[in-house]
Write a protein that holds these residues in place. Structure first.
Motif, PDB file in Angstrom:
ATOM      1  N   TYR A 123      44.122  38.295  47.507  1.00  0.00           N
ATOM      2  CA  TYR A 123      42.870  38.046  47.994  1.00  0.00           C
ATOM      3  C   TYR A 123      43.461  35.943  48.077  1.00  0.00           C
ATOM      4  O   TYR A 123      43.880  35.907  47.747  1.00  0.00           O
TER       5      TYR A 123
ATOM      6  N   ARG B 211      42.285  46.111  38.977  1.00  0.00           N
ATOM      7  CA  ARG B 211      41.028  46.771  39.393  1.00  0.00           C
ATOM      8  C   ARG B 211      40.693  47.787  38.105  1.00  0.00           C
ATOM      9  O   ARG B 211      39.105  47.931  37.946  1.00  0.00           O
TER      10      ARG B 211
ATOM     11  N   SER C  54      36.787  52.852  45.820  1.00  0.00           N
ATOM     12  CA  SER C  54      38.439  52.245  45.720  1.00  0.00           C
ATOM     13  C   SER C  54      38.239  51.472  46.281  1.00  0.00           C
ATOM     14  O   SER C  54      39.226  50.494  45.913  1.00  0.00           O
ATOM     15  N   ALA C  55      37.704  50.321  47.283  1.00  0.00           N
ATOM     16  CA  ALA C  55      37.626  49.500  48.151  1.00  0.00           C
ATOM     17  C   ALA C  55      38.020  48.197  47.045  1.00  0.00           C
ATOM     18  O   ALA C  55      38.669  47.323  46.999  1.00  0.00           O
ATOM     19  N   ARG C  56      37.046  48.179  46.401  1.00  0.00           N
ATOM     20  CA  ARG C  56      36.936  46.876  45.308  1.00  0.00           C
ATOM     21  C   ARG C  56      37.028  45.903  45.820  1.00  0.00           C
ATOM     22  O   ARG C  56      37.071  45.019  46.489  1.00  0.00           O
ATOM     23  N   GLN C  57      35.667  45.945  46.913  1.00  0.00           N
ATOM     24  CA  GLN C  57      35.090  44.269  48.021  1.00  0.00           C
ATOM     25  C   GLN C  57      34.515  43.658  46.423  1.00  0.00           C
ATOM     26  O   GLN C  57      33.964  43.918  46.108  1.00  0.00           O
TER      27      GLN C  57
ATOM     28  N   TYR D 254      42.304  40.098  53.133  1.00  0.00           N
ATOM     29  CA  TYR D 254      42.822  40.656  51.175  1.00  0.00           C
ATOM     30  C   TYR D 254      43.300  41.471  51.470  1.00  0.00           C
ATOM     31  O   TYR D 254      43.756  42.238  53.196  1.00  0.00           O
ATOM     32  N   SER D 255      43.948  42.121  50.857  1.00  0.00           N
ATOM     33  CA  SER D 255      45.790  42.979  50.507  1.00  0.00           C
ATOM     34  C   SER D 255      45.010  44.214  49.839  1.00  0.00           C
ATOM     35  O   SER D 255      45.318  43.654  48.381  1.00  0.00           O
ATOM     36  N   TYR D 256      45.513  45.184  50.047  1.00  0.00           N
ATOM     37  CA  TYR D 256      45.246  46.921  48.894  1.00  0.00           C
ATOM     38  C   TYR D 256      46.403  47.644  49.211  1.00  0.00           C
ATOM     39  O   TYR D 256      46.206  48.793  48.326  1.00  0.00           O
TER      40      TYR D 256
ATOM     41  N   ARG E 151      47.746  45.651  42.970  1.00  0.00           N
ATOM     42  CA  ARG E 151      48.143  45.635  44.190  1.00  0.00           C
ATOM     43  C   ARG E 151      47.057  45.380  45.078  1.00  0.00           C
ATOM     44  O   ARG E 151      47.410  44.770  45.732  1.00  0.00           O
ATOM     45  N   TYR E 152      45.949  44.534  44.260  1.00  0.00           N
ATOM     46  CA  TYR E 152      45.070  44.066  45.425  1.00  0.00           C
ATOM     47  C   TYR E 152      45.579  42.244  45.365  1.00  0.00           C
ATOM     48  O   TYR E 152      45.290  41.565  44.022  1.00  0.00           O
TER      49      TYR E 152
END
Lengths: 110, 112
Positions: free
Chosen positions: B33, B96, A94-97, B48-50, B30-31
């Motif tokens: 960078y 995502r 879920s972190a999607r790094q 980064y931001s989630y 949502r994400y």
């Protein structure tokens, strides 16, 4: 920790020659891999992703889990392929790094 | 391009001054960078931001801070700019579901 390695910073080939840009990765889970391209004075954009198994602009890339590689290939390079290419890995959790390789500058010579 | 824009596109500043770069998205991703791009180093993740008010450090976060007070905007701040922070900064957001990143056009920062 996940890691992406592109061993070649610079790569030059002649027009019409085959080209292969190397990418190796380390990741403990099931990786999602991508190739991004940046043409001169343009923003980075997605070239292709391994899950779609598509060919874009004549480029293909196959995920080899045994060799942990995702090399980008094109049988006949064109001058307009000259660009910076980045290999990238995104973690499946879920972190999607996201992790990028250091990039390969491809120059296709006339 | 997932409606992502950066400002300013170019900035020259002096060592020790604060600098804020803005990233704005019209999508609802949502994400987001912040990367810096340097010759020989490629793209390196800064922060980064989630989600709103949810941020985390990347590999080169020292000297940088970020804020995300609303979904659309992700700000990168250099509290006291140094010459080593001369770089091209890219913002990106993430779909995502596909894993695809969409990048801004970049902000070229020169610290004298």
């Amino acid at each position: 920790a996940q890691r992406v390695t592109q061993p070649e910073k610079l790569l030059s080939v002649f027009k019409g020659a085959p080209v292969e840009l190397k990418c190796n990765y380390s990741y403990s889970g099931s990786p999602e891999l991508f190739w991004y391209v940046q043409y001169s004075r343009q923003r980075l954009q997605l070239l292709l992703r391994h899950i779609s198994r598509e060919s874009i602009k004549g480029f293909t890339a196959d995920l080899n889990k045994g060799e942990t590689s995702f090399h980008l290939k094109k049988p006949f390079a064109q001058e307009e392929d000259s660009a910076m290419y980045y290999c990238a890995l995104i973690s499946s959790g879920s972190a999607r790094q996201l992790t990028f390789g250091s990039g390969t500058q491809l120059t296709v010579l006339p | 391009d997932a409606g992502i824009t950066q400002s300013p596109r170019h900035k020259v500043t002096e060592t020790g001054t604060p600098v804020t770069l803005r990233c704005h998205q019209t999508e609802n991703h949502r994400y987001m960078y912040w990367y810096r791009q340097d010759p020989g180093h490629g793209l390196r993740l800064i922060h980064y931001s989630y989600g709103v008010k949810d941020t985390d450090k990347g590999e080169v976060s020292d000297g940088y801070s970020v804020s995300r007070s609303k979904t659309e905007d992700f700000l990168l701040t250099l509290e006291s700019a140094t010459s080593s922070q001369t770089s091209v900064y890219f913002c990106a957001n993430l779909d995502r579901y596909t894993g695809e990143l969409f990048f801004g056009e970049g902000s070229r920062l020169t610290v004298l």
